[in-house]
Motif scaffolding. Structure first.
Motif, PDB file in Angstrom:
ATOM      1  N   VAL A 132       6.237   6.517   7.102  1.00  0.00           N
ATOM      2  CA  VAL A 132       7.377   7.428   6.986  1.00  0.00           C
ATOM      3  C   VAL A 132       7.965   7.387   5.580  1.00  0.00           C
ATOM      4  CG1 VAL A 132       9.771   7.797   7.743  1.00  0.00           C
ATOM      5  CG2 VAL A 132       7.963   7.428   9.431  1.00  0.00           C
ATOM      6  N   ASP A 133       8.171   6.170   5.055  1.00  0.00           N
ATOM      7  CA  ASP A 133       8.736   6.021   3.710  1.00  0.00           C
ATOM      8  C   ASP A 133       7.839   6.666   2.659  1.00  0.00           C
ATOM      9  OD1 ASP A 133      10.872   4.660   4.771  1.00  0.00           O
ATOM     10  OD2 ASP A 133      10.169   2.663   4.191  1.00  0.00           O
ATOM     11  N   ALA A 134       6.516   6.532   2.836  1.00  0.00           N
ATOM     12  CA  ALA A 134       5.566   7.120   1.886  1.00  0.00           C
ATOM     13  C   ALA A 134       5.673   8.643   1.880  1.00  0.00           C
ATOM     14  CB  ALA A 134       4.140   6.688   2.226  1.00  0.00           C
ATOM     15  N   VAL A 135       5.790   9.233   3.059  1.00  0.00           N
ATOM     16  CA  VAL A 135       5.913  10.691   3.154  1.00  0.00           C
ATOM     17  C   VAL A 135       7.236  11.152   2.555  1.00  0.00           C
ATOM     18  CG1 VAL A 135       6.083  12.648   4.752  1.00  0.00           C
ATOM     19  CG2 VAL A 135       4.372  10.875   5.144  1.00  0.00           C
ATOM     20  N   ARG A 136       8.294  10.422   2.846  1.00  0.00           N
ATOM     21  CA  ARG A 136       9.601  10.777   2.270  1.00  0.00           C
ATOM     22  C   ARG A 136       9.587  10.704   0.750  1.00  0.00           C
ATOM     23  NH1 ARG A 136      13.195   7.597   6.719  1.00  0.00           N
ATOM     24  NH2 ARG A 136      13.517   9.349   8.146  1.00  0.00           N
ATOM     25  N   ALA A 137       8.746   9.802   0.230  1.00  0.00           N
ATOM     26  CA  ALA A 137       8.661   9.617  -1.229  1.00  0.00           C
ATOM     27  C   ALA A 137       7.747  10.646  -1.899  1.00  0.00           C
ATOM     28  CB  ALA A 137       8.169   8.219  -1.550  1.00  0.00           C
ATOM     29  N   GLY A 138       7.112  11.500  -1.094  1.00  0.00           N
ATOM     30  CA  GLY A 138       6.320  12.575  -1.697  1.00  0.00           C
ATOM     31  C   GLY A 138       4.860  12.659  -1.314  1.00  0.00           C
ATOM     32  N   ALA A 182       0.829  -1.209   0.000  1.00  0.00           N
ATOM     33  CA  ALA A 182       0.000   0.000   0.000  1.00  0.00           C
ATOM     34  C   ALA A 182       0.865   1.260   0.000  1.00  0.00           C
ATOM     35  CB  ALA A 182      -0.928   0.003   1.214  1.00  0.00           C
ATOM     36  N   GLY A 183       1.900   1.256   0.835  1.00  0.00           N
ATOM     37  CA  GLY A 183       2.796   2.410   0.898  1.00  0.00           C
ATOM     38  C   GLY A 183       3.528   2.640  -0.408  1.00  0.00           C
ATOM     39  N   PHE A 184       3.976   1.547  -1.033  1.00  0.00           N
ATOM     40  CA  PHE A 184       4.719   1.661  -2.287  1.00  0.00           C
ATOM     41  C   PHE A 184       3.815   2.200  -3.402  1.00  0.00           C
ATOM     42  CE2 PHE A 184       6.636   0.094  -6.215  1.00  0.00           C
ATOM     43  CZ  PHE A 184       7.962   0.456  -6.025  1.00  0.00           C
ATOM     44  N   ILE A 185       2.610   1.652  -3.513  1.00  0.00           N
ATOM     45  CA  ILE A 185       1.678   2.117  -4.549  1.00  0.00           C
ATOM     46  C   ILE A 185       1.336   3.590  -4.334  1.00  0.00           C
ATOM     47  CG2 ILE A 185      -0.703   1.908  -5.387  1.00  0.00           C
ATOM     48  CD1 ILE A 185      -0.429  -1.125  -5.057  1.00  0.00           C
ATOM     49  N   ALA A 186       1.076   3.970  -3.077  1.00  0.00           N
ATOM     50  CA  ALA A 186       0.752   5.368  -2.778  1.00  0.00           C
ATOM     51  C   ALA A 186       1.886   6.290  -3.206  1.00  0.00           C
ATOM     52  CB  ALA A 186       0.469   5.530  -1.287  1.00  0.00           C
ATOM     53  N   SER A 187       3.117   5.881  -2.934  1.00  0.00           N
ATOM     54  CA  SER A 187       4.284   6.696  -3.281  1.00  0.00           C
ATOM     55  C   SER A 187       4.459   6.807  -4.793  1.00  0.00           C
ATOM     56  CB  SER A 187       5.555   6.094  -2.667  1.00  0.00           C
ATOM     57  OG  SER A 187       5.437   5.974  -1.273  1.00  0.00           O
TER      58      SER A 187
END
Length: 291
Positions: free
Chosen positions: A254-260, A196-201
């Motif tokens: 956190v990773d999702a936010v860092r990715a934009g 989910a986080g990867f797709i969102a990013s």
């Protein structure tokens, strides 16, 4: 639209003005929702979730759903007397286990979600990550030499962004099972939170919502921390305020936010109308992560 906004305002006990004001941020924006835990297993909560998704679509918000299914997989493995083990929250997946994982995720759960949403007059499409190469994955790399080989466990490497954008632009709701494959056709079981986080990013979603079985990150005062900046996370982990199974969920946010992503949120999926309350009320309801 006005009648719908009025109805939602009553549902979540806020003013119509408050709903309208918050809605402006999300119209025509993509929201990625990780769906799992009690929100999925409890029939009343499931019904409420489907109603919330219908409301989002009617409000011209574009949801993408990524679902888990750990408990249901465990039940089937037990029925078949297949032993199953976990390492740091990840299922060790041999070929026999993978076949069951794929059957439950891509078959039973995925199609049930899309069917239930379709009954709410939502144009839901149940998809596996291997369909049209929605998720290209690589084998999960162990962090330490002493770690066990997890077998057919993967991590997302790229997505079919063009397809997903096309689906949501045509008012379809993708419902994605977290299975991916590499260039050679080897399939992998992928953690749903990570997916989910990867797709969102990758897709540039406006927000990532992680429905869990906890209210959010709980502070020393036993209350939910309503907002956290990325700079605060390491200290909270060292103080064991964030610990155990919450760490990978926080890391995904956190990773999702860092990715934009502008913000990601951990929400209590056991609450009625939790999605609507988080997006359309001023206070929100979970722990929000932003830069």
């Amino acid at each position: 639209m006005s009648n719908l906004i009025n109805k939602i305002a009553k549902q979540i006990s806020v003013s119509k003005k408050e709903v309208s004001s918050n809605l402006k941020k999300y119209i025509n924006e993509i929201i990625v929702i990780k769906y799992g835990g009690s929100a999925m297993l409890d029939k009343k909560l499931s019904l409420n979730f489907f109603q919330n998704i219908r409301a989002l679509v009617d409000l011209k918000i574009k949801p993408i759903i990524v679902h888990g299914g750990g408990p249901q997989i465990n039940v089937m493995l037990d029925k078949l007397n297949i032993k199953h083990k976990f390492f740091k929250g990840m299922r060790i997946t041999d070929k026999k286990t993978f076949d069951i994982v794929e059957m439950i995720l891509s078959g039973v759960i995925n199609k049930n979600i899309s069917y239930c949403l379709s009954n709410k007059k939502v144009n839901a499409l149940g998809l596996s990550g291997v369909d049209s190469k929605i998720i290209i994955a690589k084998k999960y790399r162990k962090k330490n030499i002493s770690d066990p080989d997890l077998g057919f466990v993967g991590q997302p490497h790229s997505i079919n962004k063009t397809l997903l954008l096309s689906l949501v632009s045509n008012k379809n709701v993708p419902v994605i099972a977290p299975i991916g494959a590499n260039a050679k056709g080897t399939k992998f079981n992928i953690n749903a939170d990570l997916t989910a986080g990867f797709i969102a990013s990758e897709i540039g979603a406006r927000r990532l919502l992680m429905l869990t079985d906890v209210k959010g990150v709980i502070g020393k005062d036993s209350k939910v921390i309503s907002e956290l900046k990325l700079s605060e996370i390491k200290q909270l982990i060292s103080k064991k305020i964030i610990y155990g199974g919450m760490i990978p969920k926080v890391k995904t946010c956190v990773d999702a936010v860092r990715a934009g992503i502008r913000a990601s949120v951990i929400l209590d999926g056991k609450l009625n109308n939790v999605i609507l309350k988080e997006l359309l009320s001023d206070e929100g309801i979970g722990t929000l992560f932003r830069k």
